[in-house]
Each structure stands twice: as structure tokens, then as C-alpha cells.
Motif scaffolding. Sequence first.
Motif, PDB file in Angstrom:
ATOM      1  N   PRO A   1       0.821  -1.161  -0.129  1.00  0.00           N
ATOM      2  CA  PRO A   1       0.040   0.007  -0.073  1.00  0.00           C
ATOM      3  C   PRO A   1       0.996   1.180  -0.010  1.00  0.00           C
ATOM      4  N   PRO A   2       0.417   2.135  -0.915  1.00  0.00           N
ATOM      5  CA  PRO A   2       1.533   3.541  -1.145  1.00  0.00           C
ATOM      6  C   PRO A   2       1.370   4.505   0.126  1.00  0.00           C
ATOM      7  N   LEU A   3       0.446   4.208   0.950  1.00  0.00           N
ATOM      8  CA  LEU A   3       0.404   5.176   1.971  1.00  0.00           C
ATOM      9  C   LEU A   3       0.436   4.611   3.346  1.00  0.00           C
ATOM     10  N   LYS A   4       0.723   5.441   4.420  1.00  0.00           N
ATOM     11  CA  LYS A   4       0.508   4.768   5.784  1.00  0.00           C
ATOM     12  C   LYS A   4      -0.989   5.160   6.310  1.00  0.00           C
TER      13      LYS A   4
ATOM     14  N   ARG B   1     -17.498  -8.967  -8.259  1.00  0.00           N
ATOM     15  CA  ARG B   1     -16.755  -7.898  -8.079  1.00  0.00           C
ATOM     16  C   ARG B   1     -16.495  -7.639  -6.504  1.00  0.00           C
ATOM     17  N   LEU B   2     -15.311  -7.105  -6.174  1.00  0.00           N
ATOM     18  CA  LEU B   2     -15.375  -6.766  -4.958  1.00  0.00           C
ATOM     19  C   LEU B   2     -15.410  -5.127  -4.481  1.00  0.00           C
ATOM     20  N   VAL B   3     -16.331  -4.987  -3.427  1.00  0.00           N
ATOM     21  CA  VAL B   3     -16.802  -3.780  -3.006  1.00  0.00           C
ATOM     22  C   VAL B   3     -15.955  -3.563  -1.623  1.00  0.00           C
ATOM     23  N   GLU B   4     -15.403  -2.556  -1.593  1.00  0.00           N
ATOM     24  CA  GLU B   4     -14.701  -2.098  -0.423  1.00  0.00           C
ATOM     25  C   GLU B   4     -14.987  -0.865  -0.200  1.00  0.00           C
ATOM     26  N   PRO B   5     -16.085  -0.518   0.900  1.00  0.00           N
ATOM     27  CA  PRO B   5     -16.917   0.891   1.008  1.00  0.00           C
ATOM     28  C   PRO B   5     -15.934   1.362   1.994  1.00  0.00           C
TER      29      PRO B   5
ATOM     30  N   VAL C   1      -6.286  -4.055   1.801  1.00  0.00           N
ATOM     31  CA  VAL C   1      -7.133  -5.172   1.574  1.00  0.00           C
ATOM     32  C   VAL C   1      -7.222  -5.443  -0.074  1.00  0.00           C
ATOM     33  N   THR C   2      -7.736  -4.418  -0.787  1.00  0.00           N
ATOM     34  CA  THR C   2      -7.988  -4.649  -1.897  1.00  0.00           C
ATOM     35  C   THR C   2      -6.638  -4.885  -2.799  1.00  0.00           C
TER      36      THR C   2
ATOM     37  N   ALA D   1     -13.196  -4.062  -9.166  1.00  0.00           N
ATOM     38  CA  ALA D   1     -13.657  -3.615  -7.733  1.00  0.00           C
ATOM     39  C   ALA D   1     -14.155  -2.342  -7.764  1.00  0.00           C
ATOM     40  N   LEU D   2     -15.012  -2.106  -6.489  1.00  0.00           N
ATOM     41  CA  LEU D   2     -15.475  -0.699  -6.269  1.00  0.00           C
ATOM     42  C   LEU D   2     -14.842  -0.444  -5.037  1.00  0.00           C
TER      43      LEU D   2
END
Length: 261
Positions: A8-11, A34-38, A45-46, A54-55
Amino acid sequence: MDTLSIKPPLKWAGGKRWLIPHLKPIWEKHRNRRLVEPFCGGLAVTLGLMPGEALVNDINQHLINFFSWLQKGFSIEIELENNEELYYQHRKRFNHLLKHKKGNTKEAAELFYYLNRTGYNGLCRFNKKGFFNVPFGKYKKIKYQRDFTMYKYVFKNWVFSSQDFEELSLKRYDFIYADPPYDVDFTQYAEQGFTWDDQVRLARWLASHPGPSALSNQATPRVVELYLRFGFKLLFFDAPRRISCSGDRTPAKEVLALKNI
Ligand SMILES: C[S@@+](CC[C@H](N)C(=O)[O-])C[C@H]1O[C@@H](n2cnc3c(N)ncnc32)[C@H](O)[C@@H]1O
């Protein structure tokens, strides 16, 4: 490709990279959905599950602006240095852009990355006027990244959005993984806090989805009771965080609530 190698590019507070080995076998059975990560946060995780479609959503617009620029192909041109004077200069410039409604520009995304890596604990906090007010982080050493071109390919078939989770348009077929702010009084990731009413609203929203859904949260008694009431199956884990209120530093308990899996 070793999917865990895409960092992941951020903390980001509450990152769930540690949960991937537990989520992966569950997701594998559904990976053509489709993976939805609200509540995508830092995207651990994505990026860990690497869905084809993905959304990806978070209420934090600065975060989603940053990811949207990565999707276009992004490299950073501003000065990146772990220096207190430069930090406050860049923070001032970022707030100037926000004041002039330029929070969605490439420059704002560059500054957001710098402030995230250089500011105190990677926090993302705003004052009442909506200005970023996190102090300098005083890290010994920071390894900055300038070239983010690889994310353009990784994000190719993912859709990014920034709104409240309930506004998302779901398809029956979607697999939802929800990782809301923890059920604790002091949690405030975005400008508005996530209240107990929001936790209940989320549980109801997930329970009404006809497709598979998974939720992670701190296993407080009321969260456990809430998801049992809505008919979820619960798994418990020791989180890598520790709670030290009684001085014994016991691992915090995390719950993974599953439905239609
Ligand atoms: C625990 S963090 C998610 C961390 C993420 N799973 C990771 O691994 O980095 C929770 C996120 O929910 C977002 N959030 C808070 N309220 C929200 C809402 N009503 N709708 C959508 N996102 C919200 C916050 O901005 C924050 O990024």
C-alpha cells in the motif's frame, strides 16, 4: 505476481494487511465477483486480494483523489525531504489549494502523499475550518517514492469513489468487505466521526445485501451482539495491536463477521 509484494502506498490507521491470510481463502471462492470495499483506507485489503473488478470507496476525498491520480499514471515532482521547515511549507500550500477548491489537482495529490509520509503517525486530521493540521512527524529516516506508474496497471479495472458507504450502488452479485472505523469512542478518521448509529446502519446495510459480505471490527460486546442478531457467522482473531489499559498488554480482539459466504 506475488500479490503481497504490492505495498500500500500510504500509511493508514487501522491497516488490515495482517488479515489478508485469513481473508484470502474466503475470497478465493468468490474471486469472479466484483469486490466492493466501502471503507478502503490505505487499500491494504484490495491490494492484498487483487480482484479483477472492484469498487473502492472511502469518505476521505483526499485519499480517493490520490488513488485516482495513481490510476492515471503518477509521478511526483515536488520536493520530498524529511525536513520540518519544508513540511510546514508544503502543509500551508496544501491548505491553500483546499481553500481555493483545488483539492482534486495533481499537486494536491503530491502534497497529500508527502504529508502522509512525513507527518505525525501518518494521521489525516483537519481542524473545524477543514484545514489539515497534523504536525511534523520527526521520523529518523523516510524512504519516499516518486514513481507510482505500476499502480496504473494494478488499478486498471477498479472504480474509485468517495461517498458515504450507503450511497454506493451495489449489484446482487458483489462481494463486500467492510472495515469501518473501530467501535471505540475516540476513533475519528475523517472529518466526521463514525458513531454507534453508523455501526448499526452498516450492519443493517450489510445484512440486506443478497450476496456475500464480510466485516471486520474490534470485538466489543455490542459489535458481537449486533452481528449475531443479524445472523452473521463470527470468527475471532488476536489483532497485532495491544491494549495496555490494565498494564498487561493483551492483544486486542478482532471479529470477522461473515454472511452468505
Ligand atoms: C479502519 S479504516 C480502513 C482501513 C483499511 N481497511 C486498510 O487496510 O487500510 C476506516 C476508513 O473508513 C473511512 N470512513 C469513515 N466513515 C465513512 C463512511 N461513512 N463511509 C465510507 N467511509 C468512511 C475512513 O476515512 C477510513 O479510511
